[in-house]
Design an enzyme around this catalytic site. Structure first.
Site, PDB file in Angstrom:
ATOM      1  N   HIS A   1       0.840  -1.205   0.000  1.00 40.97           N
ATOM      2  CA  HIS A   1       0.000   0.000   0.000  1.00 40.97           C
ATOM      3  C   HIS A   1       0.881   1.264   0.000  1.00 40.97           C
ATOM      4  O   HIS A   1       0.842   2.060   0.940  1.00 40.97           O
ATOM      5  CB  HIS A   1      -0.865  -0.068   1.264  1.00 40.97           C
ATOM      6  CG  HIS A   1      -1.985   0.917   1.377  1.00 40.97           C
ATOM      7  ND1 HIS A   1      -1.797   2.287   1.361  1.00 40.97           N
ATOM      8  CD2 HIS A   1      -3.319   0.741   1.573  1.00 40.97           C
ATOM      9  CE1 HIS A   1      -2.972   2.885   1.535  1.00 40.97           C
ATOM     10  NE2 HIS A   1      -3.899   1.991   1.643  1.00 40.97           N
TER      11      HIS A   1
ATOM     12  N   GLU B   1      -1.072   1.308  -5.270  1.00 42.23           N
ATOM     13  CA  GLU B   1      -0.865   0.065  -4.520  1.00 42.23           C
ATOM     14  C   GLU B   1      -0.928  -1.149  -5.444  1.00 42.23           C
ATOM     15  O   GLU B   1      -1.912  -1.333  -6.163  1.00 42.23           O
ATOM     16  CB  GLU B   1      -1.940  -0.040  -3.438  1.00 42.23           C
ATOM     17  CG  GLU B   1      -2.041   1.198  -2.561  1.00 42.23           C
ATOM     18  CD  GLU B   1      -3.384   1.345  -1.860  1.00 42.23           C
ATOM     19  OE1 GLU B   1      -3.983   0.305  -1.509  1.00 42.23           O
ATOM     20  OE2 GLU B   1      -3.834   2.494  -1.676  1.00 42.23           O
TER      21      GLU B   1
HETATM   22  O1  TA6 Z   1      -6.177   1.642  -0.265  1.00 44.64           O
HETATM   23  C1  TA6 Z   1      -7.150   2.639  -0.115  1.00 44.64           C
HETATM   24  C2  TA6 Z   1      -7.836   2.442   1.238  1.00 44.64           C
HETATM   25  O2  TA6 Z   1      -8.495   1.203   1.287  1.00 44.64           O
HETATM   26  C3  TA6 Z   1      -8.776   3.618   1.484  1.00 44.64           C
HETATM   27  O3  TA6 Z   1     -10.127   3.216   1.371  1.00 44.64           O
HETATM   28  C4  TA6 Z   1      -8.402   4.077   2.895  1.00 44.64           C
HETATM   29  O4  TA6 Z   1      -9.112   3.328   3.863  1.00 44.64           O
HETATM   30  C5  TA6 Z   1      -6.904   3.756   2.876  1.00 44.64           C
HETATM   31  O5  TA6 Z   1      -6.859   2.462   2.287  1.00 44.64           O
HETATM   32  C6  TA6 Z   1      -6.199   3.881   4.199  1.00 44.64           C
HETATM   33  O6  TA6 Z   1      -6.608   2.897   5.063  1.00 44.64           O
HETATM   34  P1  TA6 Z   1      -5.936   2.882   6.551  1.00 44.64           P
HETATM   35  O7  TA6 Z   1      -6.575   1.698   7.216  1.00 44.64           O
HETATM   36  O8  TA6 Z   1      -4.462   2.729   6.372  1.00 44.64           O
HETATM   37  O9  TA6 Z   1      -6.283   4.227   7.153  1.00 44.64           O
END
Ligand code: TA6
Length: 304
Positions: free
Chosen positions: A172, A275
Site C-alpha cells: 500500500h 498500490e
Molecule cells: O487503499 C485505499 C484504502 O483502502 C482507502 O479506502 C483508505 O481506507 C486507505 O486504504 C487507508 O486505510 P488505513 O486503514 O491505512 O487508514
C-alpha cells in the site's frame, strides 16, 4: 533470537556503515540503510518501509510527519503491508481493515550487501495466538527488499496447510509528489475499476488518472507498469510489478485526511497511493504446498 533485542539484531544482521538496527523515536525497532546508492528506513513492526530515496533524489516514499508509532498502530505513509485481506474483512467487521500484517512484529531473517552496492533485507511475520484466531491457516509470510537506485519489494506467502487458501493483499505504497493536483498517472487507460467514492460502481478508465478530489479506486486486471508523472519535481516514478492483478489508487483529499488525524496540514497534497494488490475479485488462491509472490520495482526517471 529475541526479535526485540535491537543490539543482538544489529550484531547478527547489521552491516557496518550501511545497515544499522536501532531503537526508533518511540522505542520501536527500526533499520536504517544508507549505502552508496540510496537511503531507506524500515520499522520492524509490519516490516514497514517508511522512507526510500536514491541519493541526490527527493524522497520517493512519503511518510506523514504525524504518523503514529506503537504496538498495533498503522503507520501513515511508507509501504504498509496489507495481508491476508485487503480493505474490510470479508465477513467480520470487528477485524482490522487491511489485515493484521502491518500491525504486528516481524523478525529480521536476512541482510546482505550485494555486488552492485545495494542491500537486500528479509523479514518474516511473527505469528501469535491472536493472529491465528483471525487467520487459522499455516501461511508463513516473508517480505524481501532490495535498497538501491531502484527499490524492489517481494511479498511471499507460502501455504503450508492442507487446504487452498485465498489471500487479499497489497503493498500500500504512499508516493511523494509535488502537488496531487498537478500529477498524472499513466498505465491504467482502459482498465475497469471499482469506484469506492461512488458506491463501488464499476467504471472504465479513459486516459491518464488525474486528481481533483477524494479518489479511491481498485483497478481490476491491471498488470502494466504505472507511471506517476510529476512536473513539479520534474520526475516520473515507474511502478513495475508481477504477481499483482489489481492496482489501487487513493488520495483522501482534505476532509478525509483531516478526519484520519495523522496527516499533517495539507499533507494530502504531497502524496498519492498507487498500490500493487490482489484485491476485490483479483484475490490470490494458493494451493497446498504452493507459494505466491507479489513483486514490485520502483524507479525514478527524469520527466522528458
Ligand atoms: O487503499 C485505499 C484504502 O483502502 C482507502 O479506502 C483508505 O481506507 C486507505 O486504504 C487507508 O486505510 P488505513 O486503514 O491505512 O487508514
Amino acid at each position: 533470537m529475541d526479535p526485540n533485542d535491537i543490539s543482538a539484531l544489529d550484531r547478527r544482521f547489521g552491516i557496518a556503515g550501511e545497515v544499522v538496527f536501532k531503537e526508533g523515536p518511540n522505542g520501536q525497532g527500526v533499520v536504517e540503510i544508507s549505502n552508496g546508492l540510496a537511503m531507506a528506513s524500515i520499522a520492524l513492526q509490519g516490516a514497514h518501509l517508511m522512507s526510500w530515496a536514491p541519493h541526490q533524489e527527493e524522497l520517493v516514499v512519503w511518510l506523514s510527519p504525524r504518523a503514529k508509532f506503537g504496538p498495533g498502530e498503522s503507520i501513515r505513509g511508507g509501504v504498509p503491508v496489507c495481508w491476508p485481506w485487503f480493505g474490510p474483512h470479508p465477513s467480520d467487521p470487528s477485524l482490522p481493515a487491511h489485515g493484521f500484517a502491518r500491525a504486528v512484529p516481524w523478525e529480521a531473517i536476512e541482510a546482505q550487501a550485494l555486488e552492485d552496492g545495494s542491500n537486500r533485507l528479509g523479514f518474516r511475520l511473527i505469528r501469535s495466538d491472536e493472529t491465528y484466531a483471525q487467520w487459522p491457516h499455516s501461511t508463513p509470510l516473508e517480505l524481501y527488499m532490495t535498497i538501491g537506485t531502484a527499490l524492489e519489494m517481494e511479498l511471499v506467502t507460502h501455504n503450508d496447510g492442507p487446504e487452498p487458501v485465498t489471500v487479499g493483499e497489497a503493498l500500500h505504497t504512499y508516493f511523494q509528489v509535488s502537488d496531487i493536483r498537478r500529477i498524472a498517472i499513466h498505465g491504467l487507460d482502459g482498465c475497469s475499476y471499482v469506484d469506492k467514492t461512488d458506491g463501488g460502481k464499476l467504471k472504465q478508465q479513459s486516459g491518464a488518472v488525474t486528481f481533483a478530489g477524494e479518489t479511491d479506486r481498485i483497478y481490476l486486471e491491471s498488470a502494466a507498469d504505472c507511471l506517476i508523472d510529476d512536473p513539479g519535481l520534474n520526475r516520473r516514478i515507474r511502478i513495475a510489478k508481477r504477481g499483482s492483478r489489481s492496482t489501487v489508487v487513493w488520495n483522501p483529499w482534505a476532509e478525509k485526511a483531516e478526519a484520519l488525524g495523522d496527516f499533517d496540514e495539507d499533507g494530502y497534497l504531497r502524496m498519492v497511493c498507487v498500490e500493487s494488490a490482489n484485491a476485490a475479485d483479483d484475490v490470490a488462491t494458493i494451493m497446498p504446498g504452493g507459494t505466491h509472490r507479489l513483486w514490485v520495482r520502483y524507479t525514478v526517471e527524469p520527466l522528458r
